[in-house]
Design an enzyme around this catalytic site. Structure first.
Site, mmCIF file in Angstrom:
data_model
loop_
_atom_site.group_PDB
_atom_site.id
_atom_site.type_symbol
_atom_site.label_atom_id
_atom_site.label_comp_id
_atom_site.label_asym_id
_atom_site.label_seq_id
_atom_site.Cartn_x
_atom_site.Cartn_y
_atom_site.Cartn_z
ATOM 1 N N HIS A 100 0.868 -1.499 0.215
ATOM 2 C CA HIS A 100 0.193 0.070 0.291
ATOM 3 C C HIS A 100 1.294 1.091 -0.418
ATOM 4 C CE1 HIS A 100 -2.216 -2.805 2.507
ATOM 5 N NE2 HIS A 100 -3.818 -2.784 1.970
ATOM 6 N N ASP A 103 2.432 1.829 3.749
ATOM 7 C CA ASP A 103 2.943 1.073 4.315
ATOM 8 C C ASP A 103 4.590 1.338 4.265
ATOM 9 O OD1 ASP A 103 1.324 -0.292 4.417
ATOM 10 O OD2 ASP A 103 1.402 -1.250 2.403
ATOM 11 N N GLU A 231 -10.913 -7.262 -4.385
ATOM 12 C CA GLU A 231 -10.723 -7.717 -3.719
ATOM 13 C C GLU A 231 -11.750 -7.893 -2.637
ATOM 14 O OE1 GLU A 231 -6.709 -7.788 -2.000
ATOM 15 O OE2 GLU A 231 -7.566 -8.597 -0.124
ATOM 16 N N GLU A 267 -8.947 -14.686 -0.974
ATOM 17 C CA GLU A 267 -7.798 -14.127 -0.345
ATOM 18 C C GLU A 267 -8.820 -15.314 0.824
ATOM 19 O OE1 GLU A 267 -5.857 -11.073 1.489
ATOM 20 O OE2 GLU A 267 -6.720 -11.322 3.963
ATOM 21 N N ASP A 338 -0.460 -12.771 2.088
ATOM 22 C CA ASP A 338 -1.353 -11.836 2.596
ATOM 23 C C ASP A 338 -1.591 -12.143 4.337
ATOM 24 O OD1 ASP A 338 -2.759 -9.671 3.982
ATOM 25 O OD2 ASP A 338 -4.117 -9.578 2.211
HETATM 26 C C1 XUL Z 1 -7.907 -6.412 4.098
HETATM 27 C C2 XUL Z 1 -6.866 -7.018 2.663
HETATM 28 C C3 XUL Z 1 -5.544 -6.030 2.672
HETATM 29 C C4 XUL Z 1 -5.742 -6.484 0.873
HETATM 30 C C5 XUL Z 1 -4.663 -4.636 0.594
HETATM 31 O O1 XUL Z 1 -7.864 -7.642 4.494
HETATM 32 O O2 XUL Z 1 -6.877 -8.229 2.644
HETATM 33 O O3 XUL Z 1 -4.231 -6.215 2.988
HETATM 34 O O4 XUL Z 1 -5.160 -7.348 0.756
HETATM 35 O O5 XUL Z 1 -5.698 -3.557 0.664
HETATM 36 CO CO CO Z 2 -5.823 -9.192 1.304
#
Ligand code: XUL
Ligand code: CO
Length: 439
Positions: A100, A103, A231, A267, A338
Site C-alpha cells: 500500500h 506502508d 478484492e 483471499e 497476505d
Molecule cells: C485486508 C486485506 C488487505 C488487502 C489490500 O483484509 O486483505 O490487506 O489485501 O488492501
Molecule cells: Co488481502
C-alpha cells in the site's frame, strides 16, 4: 550491512531435510506440468504485514523485535526499511512484493507532502528492484487507516473524501506503473456500512462504481498496462462490506459495466469469513473467467475475524492449485502472502519460518494437484456423474432442443426417472488423502 545476519539464502534441501530454514518442497526451478514452480506460484511478500506488522492487538501494543527500526516514521526510516525488505526477499527467494502507498512511505501533513514522501521512497524501491530483479506484483492505496476515511473512501457521505481518495489512488496507480507493477488492487477498506439507519446504500454503490470508472479512465489515459483487481471481503472493519464475496463482486462489476476492466483478487480468510470455502470462491471466479490473483493465507475456524495466518493446510493449497492448473495459471496475478506472524512469534527469523512454511505448503499442494490431474480418476468420476447429460434427453436439453411440453411427453412415456447413483463423497475424500500421501 546485513539485517538478518543469522539467516543465509534459503535453499531447497528436499523432503527429508530437517533444517527448519530450508525448503523441503519448494524448488523454484523444478518443472511441474512443464512449468517451473517459480512460474506457477509467482509468490509475493506483503509489505504491510512483513515489514510493518508490529504484533499489536486490541489488548496490547506491538512487541515485534525489529532491530533495524529507529522508532520513527520518517522517510529515512522508510528508505532503510526498503533495504531490509529486499534483503529478506532475496534470502527467501521470492520474485514479487506488494504494497500500500502508506506502508512504504509515511503520510505527510497534506496530500502534496504525502506524494513527495512516496516519491522519495519509490526511488529506493526502484533501485532495489533493479539490483535484485524482484518485481512489484501489485500496488494499492490505503484508503482506510487515516481518520478522514472513517465513513469510507469512495462510499463516504463526504464528497471531499471521495475527491481525496481519487487523488490518492491516481498517485498510487502512477507509482505502480513507474515501478513496473503487474497489477493494481482495490480492497474497499471501509466501503460498506456499520448501520443502515444512516446509509443510502444505492447512492454509495453508485459512487463506488463511479470511482472505479474514473480509475479505469485514468489507467487508459496514462497507459498503465497492469491488471486491475478487486478484492472481496464480507465484513471487518465494517459490519457489511459491499465487496462481500466473489459472486457479489461479479454482480457489481456486471451491473455497472466494469467487468471488462477488473478481475478478482481472492483471499482465503475473506472467503471463510463469508461462510465459503476458498475452493468455492475460486470456482465462482475462475468459471466466470474472472480469477486474477490470490492473497494466500488462512483464518482460524475457531475465531470469527481476519487472523491472516500463513497457509499450512495441504487440503487448502491442493484445492487452490487444482483450480489454478485447470485455468492455465494466474499470471499476471500471483500468490501474495497476505499473512502475518503471530504476536508471540516476535523475532525476525519467524518471518522466514512463516514464509518457508507457506511456500512449502503450496509446493506440496501443486505436486498433489498435478498427481490428481495426471491420474485423472477424480475428473473421470465427475464426468461419469453427469453422463446422463452427454446423450439422449440430457444432451437435448443442453442444446436447447427440449421444451416443457417435450419433457412432459418424454416422462409420460418413460413413467419415471432413471435411478440415482451414490455421490461417493467419503470415497472421494479417501482418494484425496491417498494423493496427499503419495505426493
Ligand atoms: C485486508 C486485506 C488487505 C488487502 C489490500 O483484509 O486483505 O490487506 O489485501 O488492501
Ligand atoms: Co488481502
Amino acid at each position: 550491512m546485513s539485517f538478518f545476519p543469522e539467516v543465509s539464502k534459503i535453499q531447497y534441501e528436499g523432503p527429508s531435510s530437517k533444517n527448519p530454514l530450508a525448503f523441503r518442497h519448494y524448488n523454484a526451478a523444478e518443472l511441474v506440468e512443464g512449468k517451473s514452480m517459480r512460474e506457477h506460484f509467482r509468490f509475493a511478500v506483503a509489505y504491510w504485514h512483513t515489514m510493518r506488522g508490529t504484533g499489536g492487538d486490541p489488548f496490547g501494543p506491538g512487541c515485534a523485535v525489529r532491530p533495524w527500526e529507529d522508532g520513527t516514521d520518517s522517510v529515512e526510516m522508510a528508505v532503510t526499511r526498503v533495504k531490509v525488505a529486499f534483503e529478506f526477499m532475496e534470502k527467501l527467494g521470492v520474485d514479487f512484493y506488494c504494497f500500500h502507498d502508506r506502508d512504504v512511505a509515511p503520510e505527510g501533513k497534506d496530500l502534496r507532502e504525502s506524494n513527495a514522501n512516496l516519491d522519495r521512497v519509490v526511488v529506493a524501491l526502484a533501485e532495489e528492484q533493479e539490483r535484485t530483479g524482484i518485481k512489484l506484483l501489485w500496488g494499492t492505496a490505503n484508503l482506510f487507516s487515516n481518520p478522514r476515511y472513517v465513513h469510507g473512501a469512495s462510499t463516504s457521505c463526504n464528497a471531499d473524501v471521495f475527491a481525496y481518495a481519487s487523488a490518492q489512488v491516481k498517485k498510487a496507480i502512477e507509482v505502480t506503473k513507474q515501478l513496473g507493477g503487474e497489477n493494481y488492487v482495490f480492497w474497499g477498506g471501509r466501503e460498506g456500512y456499520m448501520t443502515l439507519l444512516n446509509t443510502d446504500m444505492k447512492r454509495e454503490l453508485d459512487h463506488l462504481a463511479k470511482f472505479f470508472h474514473l480509475a479505469v479512465d485514468y489507467k487508459k489515459k496514462i497507459g498503465f498496462a497492469g491488471q486491475f483487481l478487486i478484492e472481496p471481503k464480507p465484513k471487518e472493519p465494517t459490519s457489511h462490506q459491499y465487496d462481500f464475496d466473489a459472486a457479489a463482486c461479479l454482480n457489481f462489476l456486471r451491473q455497472y459495466g466494469l467487468n471488462d476492466h477488473l478481475k478478482l483478487n481472492l483471499e482465503t480468510n475473506h472467503a471463510t469469513l463469508a461462510g465459503h470455502s476458498m475452493l468455492h470462491e475460486m470456482i465462482v471466479a475462475s468459471s466466470a473467467g474472472m480469477l486474477g490473483s490470490v492473497d494466500a493465507n488462512r483464518g482460524d475456524l475457531m475465531l470469527g475475524w481476519d487472523t491472516d495466518q500463513f497457509p499450512t493446510d495441504l487440503y487448502l493449497t491442493t484445492s487452490i492449485m487444482l483450480v489454478l492448473l485447470e485455468q492455465g495459471g494466474l499470471a499476471p496475478g500471483g500468490l501474495n502472502f497476505d499473512a502475518k506472524v503471530r504476536r508471540e512469534s516476535f523475532e525476525p527469523v519467524d518471518l522466514f519460518h512463516a514464509h518457508i512454511g507457506g511456500m512449502d505448503a503450496f509446493a506440496r499442494g501443486l505436486k498433489v494437484a498435478a498427481k490428481i490431474r495426471a491420474e485423472g480418476t477424480m475428473k473421470d468420476i465427475i464426468k461419469k456423474r453427469y453422463a446422463s447429460w452427454d446423450a439422449g434427453i440430457g444432451a437435448k436439453i443442453e442444446k436447447g432442443g427440449a421444451s416443457f411440453e417435450d419433457l412432459e411427453s418424454y416422462m409420460l412415456a418413460k413413467g419415471n426417472a432413471d435411478k440415482n447413483v451414490s455421490g461417493r463423497q467419503e470415497m472421494l475424500e479417501n482418494l484425496l488423502n491417498r494423493y496427499i500421501e503419495l505426493a
